[in-house]
Design a protein around this motif. Structure first.
Motif, mmCIF file in Angstrom:
data_model
loop_
_atom_site.group_PDB
_atom_site.id
_atom_site.type_symbol
_atom_site.label_atom_id
_atom_site.label_comp_id
_atom_site.label_asym_id
_atom_site.label_seq_id
_atom_site.Cartn_x
_atom_site.Cartn_y
_atom_site.Cartn_z
ATOM 1 N N GLY A 265 0.778 -1.232 0.000
ATOM 2 C CA GLY A 265 0.000 0.000 0.000
ATOM 3 C C GLY A 265 0.809 1.281 0.000
ATOM 4 O O GLY A 265 0.275 2.345 -0.278
ATOM 5 N N ILE A 266 2.096 1.206 0.314
ATOM 6 C CA ILE A 266 2.916 2.415 0.383
ATOM 7 C C ILE A 266 3.535 2.685 -0.994
ATOM 8 O O ILE A 266 4.265 1.850 -1.527
ATOM 9 C CB ILE A 266 4.017 2.302 1.461
ATOM 10 N N ILE A 267 3.246 3.839 -1.547
ATOM 11 C CA ILE A 267 3.697 4.203 -2.891
ATOM 12 C C ILE A 267 5.199 4.495 -2.878
ATOM 13 O O ILE A 267 5.677 5.256 -2.050
ATOM 14 C CB ILE A 267 2.932 5.452 -3.402
ATOM 15 N N PHE A 268 5.932 3.847 -3.810
ATOM 16 C CA PHE A 268 7.365 4.149 -3.902
ATOM 17 C C PHE A 268 7.764 4.685 -5.269
ATOM 18 O O PHE A 268 8.892 5.119 -5.451
ATOM 19 C CB PHE A 268 8.248 2.954 -3.496
ATOM 20 N N ASP A 269 6.839 4.717 -6.210
ATOM 21 C CA ASP A 269 7.109 5.359 -7.501
ATOM 22 C C ASP A 269 5.773 5.634 -8.170
ATOM 23 O O ASP A 269 4.773 4.939 -7.916
ATOM 24 C CB ASP A 269 7.985 4.471 -8.393
ATOM 25 N N CYS A 270 5.734 6.651 -9.026
ATOM 26 C CA CYS A 270 4.496 6.981 -9.729
ATOM 27 C C CYS A 270 4.822 7.773 -10.990
ATOM 28 O O CYS A 270 5.927 8.269 -11.150
ATOM 29 C CB CYS A 270 3.550 7.776 -8.836
#
Length: 190
Positions: free
Chosen positions: A82-87
Motif C-alpha cells: 500500500g505504500i507508494i514508492f514510484d508513480c
C-alpha cells in the motif's frame, strides 16, 4: 629510468598473441635492484566489461520503463503493501499531489473512506481484476475511478503496479444514455 630514480612504474598491457590483459608494476626497491611484477588481469577486465554492459542495459531499461510509464493516460503507481514508492506524471495530474508528496504515501488516501475497505482487500488478496472506486484528490474533490493492479518484479522484489483511470466521462455518458432511454420509453408508451 625506474632503477635510476627509485620510483615505481605502473603499466597495463594487452597481448594479442595470448589474448590476455596484464597489469605490470616495475619498481626499484634499492639502488642497482629492479623488480617487475606481471599480473594477468584478463578475468577482471572481462568482468568489468560485463558489469559496465549490465549497468548500461539497466539504465536503458529504467529509462524505457519511465518513458512508457509517463506516456500512459492513466495514473500509475508502484507500491509495496500500500505504500507508494514510484508513480508517473499522470497520477500527479489526476490527484493534484506532487510526486514527492505521493512517494511514501499510503495509496488508500487516494480513495474516499467508503472505497478504502475494498481497496485494502484487493491489495491483501493481490486481486488483478479491474474494479471501480471513488477517487479523492488533494483538494478533497471526489471522482469515479477504475483501478487495475498487477504483481510485477521490481529491482529483485515483488511489487504492485496500479493503474488509476478517471471514468467521470464514462459515468456521465452512461447517465445520459439512461436518461435518453427513459425519455424514449415514455415517448413510446404514450
Amino acid at each position: 629510468k625506474v632503477a635510476a630514480t627509485g620510483k615505481s612504474c605502473h603499466l597495463e598491457n594487452y597481448s594479442k598473441e595470448l589474448d590476455a590483459h596484464f597489469d605490470i608494476v616495475a619498481y626499484s626497491p634499492k639502488k642497482d635492484q629492479f623488480a617487475v611484477i606481471f599480473s594477468d588481469v584478463s578475468e577482471l577486465k572481462k568482468n568489468y566489461r560485463l558489469l559496465e554492459q549490465a549497468k548500461k542495459e539497466a539504465e536503458e531499461s529504467e529509462a524505457r520503463f519511465k518513458a512508457l510509464q509517463n506516456a500512459s493516460f492513466g495514473g500509475i503507481f508502484l507500491h509495496h503493501k500500500g505504500i507508494i514508492f514510484d508513480c508517473n506524471k499522470s497520477l500527479c495530474e489526476l490527484t493534484g499531489y506532487s510526486r514527492n508528496e505521493l512517494i511514501g504515501m499510503n495509496g488508500l488516501l487516494l480513495v474516499t473512506e467508503e472505497s478504502r475497505e475494498t481497496l485494502a482487500r484487493n491489495i491483501e488478496q493481490e486481486s488483478e481484476k479491474p474494479y471501480e472506486a471513488m477517487g479523492l484528490r488533494k483538494d478533497g474533490t471526489k471522482f469515479p475511478i477504475r483501478l487495475e493492479a498487477r504483481n510485477i518484479p521490481y529491482k529483485g522484489q515483488q511489487a504492485r503496479s496500479v493503474e488509476v483511470r478517471n471514468i467521470s466521462d464514462y459515468k456521465n455518458a452512461l447517465k445520459t444514455a439512461e436518461e435518453i432511454k427513459k425519455h424514449l420509453e415514455l415517448f413510446i408508451n404514450s
